[in-house]
Scaffold this motif. Sequence first.
Motif, PDB file in Angstrom:
ATOM      1  N   LEU A   1     -17.882 -32.203  29.911  1.00 22.24           N
ATOM      2  CA  LEU A   1     -18.785 -31.170  29.420  1.00 22.24           C
ATOM      3  C   LEU A   1     -17.966 -29.886  29.292  1.00 22.24           C
ATOM      4  O   LEU A   1     -17.169 -29.566  30.158  1.00 22.24           O
ATOM      5  CB  LEU A   1     -19.952 -30.989  30.394  1.00 22.24           C
ATOM      6  CG  LEU A   1     -20.775 -32.267  30.584  1.00 22.24           C
ATOM      7  CD1 LEU A   1     -21.676 -32.156  31.795  1.00 22.24           C
ATOM      8  CD2 LEU A   1     -21.573 -32.575  29.336  1.00 22.24           C
ATOM      9  N   GLY A   2     -18.129 -29.182  28.224  1.00 22.85           N
ATOM     10  CA  GLY A   2     -17.320 -27.973  28.022  1.00 22.85           C
ATOM     11  C   GLY A   2     -16.082 -28.230  27.191  1.00 22.85           C
ATOM     12  O   GLY A   2     -15.387 -27.290  26.802  1.00 22.85           O
ATOM     13  N   ALA A   3     -15.770 -29.499  26.896  1.00 21.06           N
ATOM     14  CA  ALA A   3     -14.677 -29.813  25.961  1.00 21.06           C
ATOM     15  C   ALA A   3     -15.313 -30.105  24.609  1.00 21.06           C
ATOM     16  O   ALA A   3     -16.388 -30.696  24.544  1.00 21.06           O
ATOM     17  CB  ALA A   3     -13.900 -31.035  26.428  1.00 21.06           C
ATOM     18  N   LYS A   4     -14.648 -29.683  23.540  1.00 22.88           N
ATOM     19  CA  LYS A   4     -15.204 -29.934  22.200  1.00 22.88           C
ATOM     20  C   LYS A   4     -14.638 -31.264  21.716  1.00 22.88           C
ATOM     21  O   LYS A   4     -13.659 -31.323  20.968  1.00 22.88           O
ATOM     22  CB  LYS A   4     -14.856 -28.782  21.262  1.00 22.88           C
ATOM     23  CG  LYS A   4     -15.672 -28.766  19.981  1.00 22.88           C
ATOM     24  CD  LYS A   4     -15.529 -27.430  19.285  1.00 22.88           C
ATOM     25  CE  LYS A   4     -16.089 -27.431  17.881  1.00 22.88           C
ATOM     26  NZ  LYS A   4     -17.533 -27.566  17.786  1.00 22.88           N
ATOM     27  N   THR A   5     -15.238 -32.339  22.199  1.00 22.04           N
ATOM     28  CA  THR A   5     -14.713 -33.671  21.860  1.00 22.04           C
ATOM     29  C   THR A   5     -15.311 -34.152  20.541  1.00 22.04           C
ATOM     30  O   THR A   5     -16.321 -33.629  20.065  1.00 22.04           O
ATOM     31  CB  THR A   5     -15.038 -34.713  22.949  1.00 22.04           C
ATOM     32  OG1 THR A   5     -16.413 -35.074  22.834  1.00 22.04           O
ATOM     33  CG2 THR A   5     -14.746 -34.195  24.339  1.00 22.04           C
ATOM     34  N   LEU A   6     -14.698 -35.195  19.988  1.00 25.63           N
ATOM     35  CA  LEU A   6     -15.176 -35.768  18.730  1.00 25.63           C
ATOM     36  C   LEU A   6     -16.472 -36.558  18.916  1.00 25.63           C
ATOM     37  O   LEU A   6     -17.067 -36.989  17.934  1.00 25.63           O
ATOM     38  CB  LEU A   6     -14.104 -36.695  18.151  1.00 25.63           C
ATOM     39  CG  LEU A   6     -12.843 -36.000  17.627  1.00 25.63           C
ATOM     40  CD1 LEU A   6     -11.752 -37.022  17.351  1.00 25.63           C
ATOM     41  CD2 LEU A   6     -13.154 -35.202  16.368  1.00 25.63           C
ATOM     42  N   SER A   7     -16.891 -36.753  20.162  1.00 24.52           N
ATOM     43  CA  SER A   7     -18.083 -37.579  20.418  1.00 24.52           C
ATOM     44  C   SER A   7     -19.345 -36.742  20.223  1.00 24.52           C
ATOM     45  O   SER A   7     -19.935 -36.265  21.198  1.00 24.52           O
ATOM     46  CB  SER A   7     -18.034 -38.133  21.841  1.00 24.52           C
ATOM     47  OG  SER A   7     -16.762 -38.659  22.111  1.00 24.52           O
TER      48      SER A   7
ATOM     49  N   ILE B   1     -10.361 -34.368  20.143  1.00 22.70           N
ATOM     50  CA  ILE B   1     -11.006 -33.052  20.184  1.00 22.70           C
ATOM     51  C   ILE B   1     -10.917 -32.418  18.801  1.00 22.70           C
ATOM     52  O   ILE B   1     -10.105 -32.831  17.973  1.00 22.70           O
ATOM     53  CB  ILE B   1     -10.348 -32.142  21.244  1.00 22.70           C
ATOM     54  CG1 ILE B   1      -8.843 -32.021  20.986  1.00 22.70           C
ATOM     55  CG2 ILE B   1     -10.624 -32.686  22.639  1.00 22.70           C
ATOM     56  CD1 ILE B   1      -8.124 -31.046  21.920  1.00 22.70           C
ATOM     57  N   PHE B   2     -11.752 -31.412  18.570  1.00 21.02           N
ATOM     58  CA  PHE B   2     -11.709 -30.748  17.267  1.00 21.02           C
ATOM     59  C   PHE B   2     -12.131 -29.298  17.376  1.00 21.02           C
ATOM     60  O   PHE B   2     -12.650 -28.861  18.400  1.00 21.02           O
ATOM     61  CB  PHE B   2     -12.561 -31.502  16.244  1.00 21.02           C
ATOM     62  CG  PHE B   2     -14.053 -31.262  16.357  1.00 21.02           C
ATOM     63  CD1 PHE B   2     -14.807 -31.868  17.342  1.00 21.02           C
ATOM     64  CD2 PHE B   2     -14.694 -30.414  15.463  1.00 21.02           C
ATOM     65  CE1 PHE B   2     -16.176 -31.649  17.435  1.00 21.02           C
ATOM     66  CE2 PHE B   2     -16.064 -30.181  15.538  1.00 21.02           C
ATOM     67  CZ  PHE B   2     -16.805 -30.808  16.530  1.00 21.02           C
ATOM     68  N   GLU B   3     -11.908 -28.581  16.286  1.00 23.35           N
ATOM     69  CA  GLU B   3     -12.390 -27.208  16.122  1.00 23.35           C
ATOM     70  C   GLU B   3     -12.822 -27.047  14.667  1.00 23.35           C
ATOM     71  O   GLU B   3     -12.170 -27.607  13.774  1.00 23.35           O
ATOM     72  CB  GLU B   3     -11.280 -26.179  16.405  1.00 23.35           C
ATOM     73  CG  GLU B   3     -10.980 -25.951  17.859  1.00 23.35           C
ATOM     74  CD  GLU B   3     -12.126 -25.292  18.617  1.00 23.35           C
ATOM     75  OE1 GLU B   3     -12.796 -24.410  18.071  1.00 23.35           O
ATOM     76  OE2 GLU B   3     -12.356 -25.690  19.775  1.00 23.35           O
ATOM     77  N   SER B   4     -13.878 -26.289  14.419  1.00 22.69           N
ATOM     78  CA  SER B   4     -14.265 -25.931  13.050  1.00 22.69           C
ATOM     79  C   SER B   4     -14.204 -24.417  12.918  1.00 22.69           C
ATOM     80  O   SER B   4     -14.850 -23.700  13.690  1.00 22.69           O
ATOM     81  CB  SER B   4     -15.697 -26.378  12.746  1.00 22.69           C
ATOM     82  OG  SER B   4     -15.767 -27.770  12.702  1.00 22.69           O
ATOM     83  N   LEU B   5     -13.419 -23.945  11.963  1.00 25.79           N
ATOM     84  CA  LEU B   5     -13.270 -22.495  11.746  1.00 25.79           C
ATOM     85  C   LEU B   5     -13.930 -22.118  10.434  1.00 25.79           C
ATOM     86  O   LEU B   5     -13.789 -22.837   9.440  1.00 25.79           O
ATOM     87  CB  LEU B   5     -11.804 -22.103  11.579  1.00 25.79           C
ATOM     88  CG  LEU B   5     -10.822 -22.067  12.726  1.00 25.79           C
ATOM     89  CD1 LEU B   5     -10.488 -23.436  13.234  1.00 25.79           C
ATOM     90  CD2 LEU B   5      -9.554 -21.376  12.256  1.00 25.79           C
ATOM     91  N   GLY B   6     -14.592 -20.982  10.408  1.00 25.82           N
ATOM     92  CA  GLY B   6     -15.073 -20.446   9.142  1.00 25.82           C
ATOM     93  C   GLY B   6     -13.908 -19.788   8.405  1.00 25.82           C
ATOM     94  O   GLY B   6     -12.997 -19.236   9.031  1.00 25.82           O
ATOM     95  N   VAL B   7     -13.934 -19.888   7.076  1.00 27.25           N
ATOM     96  CA  VAL B   7     -12.940 -19.210   6.253  1.00 27.25           C
ATOM     97  C   VAL B   7     -13.722 -18.384   5.241  1.00 27.25           C
ATOM     98  O   VAL B   7     -14.601 -18.916   4.554  1.00 27.25           O
ATOM     99  CB  VAL B   7     -12.025 -20.210   5.512  1.00 27.25           C
ATOM    100  CG1 VAL B   7     -10.935 -19.476   4.739  1.00 27.25           C
ATOM    101  CG2 VAL B   7     -11.419 -21.214   6.480  1.00 27.25           C
ATOM    102  N   VAL B   8     -13.449 -17.095   5.187  1.00 30.54           N
ATOM    103  CA  VAL B   8     -14.170 -16.225   4.260  1.00 30.54           C
ATOM    104  C   VAL B   8     -13.158 -15.556   3.336  1.00 30.54           C
ATOM    105  O   VAL B   8     -12.251 -14.855   3.813  1.00 30.54           O
ATOM    106  CB  VAL B   8     -14.996 -15.147   5.012  1.00 30.54           C
ATOM    107  CG1 VAL B   8     -15.808 -14.311   4.020  1.00 30.54           C
ATOM    108  CG2 VAL B   8     -15.915 -15.788   6.036  1.00 30.54           C
TER     109      VAL B   8
ATOM    110  N   LEU C   1      -8.007 -44.196  18.032  1.00 30.19           N
ATOM    111  CA  LEU C   1      -9.002 -44.003  19.096  1.00 30.19           C
ATOM    112  C   LEU C   1     -10.049 -42.946  18.725  1.00 30.19           C
ATOM    113  O   LEU C   1     -11.135 -42.934  19.295  1.00 30.19           O
ATOM    114  CB  LEU C   1      -8.300 -43.660  20.402  1.00 30.19           C
ATOM    115  CG  LEU C   1      -7.542 -44.861  20.989  1.00 30.19           C
ATOM    116  CD1 LEU C   1      -6.655 -44.433  22.150  1.00 30.19           C
ATOM    117  CD2 LEU C   1      -8.519 -45.952  21.441  1.00 30.19           C
ATOM    118  N   SER C   2      -9.723 -42.072  17.775  1.00 25.30           N
ATOM    119  CA  SER C   2     -10.747 -41.116  17.313  1.00 25.30           C
ATOM    120  C   SER C   2     -11.893 -41.888  16.670  1.00 25.30           C
ATOM    121  O   SER C   2     -13.064 -41.565  16.872  1.00 25.30           O
ATOM    122  CB  SER C   2     -10.147 -40.131  16.315  1.00 25.30           C
ATOM    123  OG  SER C   2      -9.502 -40.822  15.258  1.00 25.30           O
TER     124      SER C   2
END
Length: 294
Positions: free
Chosen positions: A160-166, A48-55, A40-41
Amino acid sequence: MAWRFALRIDPVASDDRRESFDDTLRVIDPGAPALPVGELSAQRGDGIFESLGVVGGHPQEVGPHLERLVHSAQLCELPTPHLAQWRAAIERVAAEAGEGESVIKLVLSRGVDGGASPTAWITLADAPDNARARSEGVRIATLDRGYALDVPARAPWLLLGAKTLSYATNMAAIREAQRRGADDAVFVSSDGYVLEAPTASVVLRFGDRFVTPTPSAGILHGTTQLSLFAHLEQRGFATAYDTVTTAQLAEADAAWLLSSVRLAAPVAAVDGQPMAIDRAFTDELNAYLLSPRD
Ligand code: PLP
């Protein structure tokens, strides 16, 4: 984007008490097919997703990103993510990162249509080169988001306010901004208030006061903005969440787009009108954002 490493995660229930998650994390080839066609993604962007920086191998702001993942899951009625399991996955992936800047992406999908459980995976990729955006800034075009500030409360099913894949509309907005001669967009509500950029939060400076649009207005609460506000407060500046009109955007002393990977990109122009960039101050902000943060 060059994907360097990926794990498939078998999500466990949020109250699972096991101590090791090793047998729920499976290394997969980031270049090989990994999802069934009924996912379904892929079929509906339903996840839903998240992107994190890595340093330098350090994943930034893991706690706030996981908090937002849980919040997005609640809004989308997905099973609550198990925090320790996701932390273990992030730790495992970050160990592959090495020097320089990279990106970890967490994805939780509703799974296969009719299937029993959600699908989850986590990837590591090289970060794009953001040096130019951080120093020269970004020219923005304001674009109508098509809804008024009160819509998120009236229509929660819009998520709105959810970090969806759309993110198809977010990407369309960036293309429209580019057609208008800008680099990026800033969404404004139909009643004239600044919301956010398609992949970033907006922060404005008025003298020694820094303001960002209130996250309850159907926009994401940016982890980078949250961290930057804590830093600014420590330095003695005032910070506030408030409504910001489109006119105020042009009147600000300075403005930035803030996000986990590009970090602080100063706004160089709004709808073709140049805006002053404080290069030295922006460099200081990015030096802070590049330091290890939890
Ligand atoms: N708003 C939107 C729509 C985003 O996609 C993002 C990040 O991708 C942000 C704000 C900024 O969030 P963060 O600082 O946590 O990356």
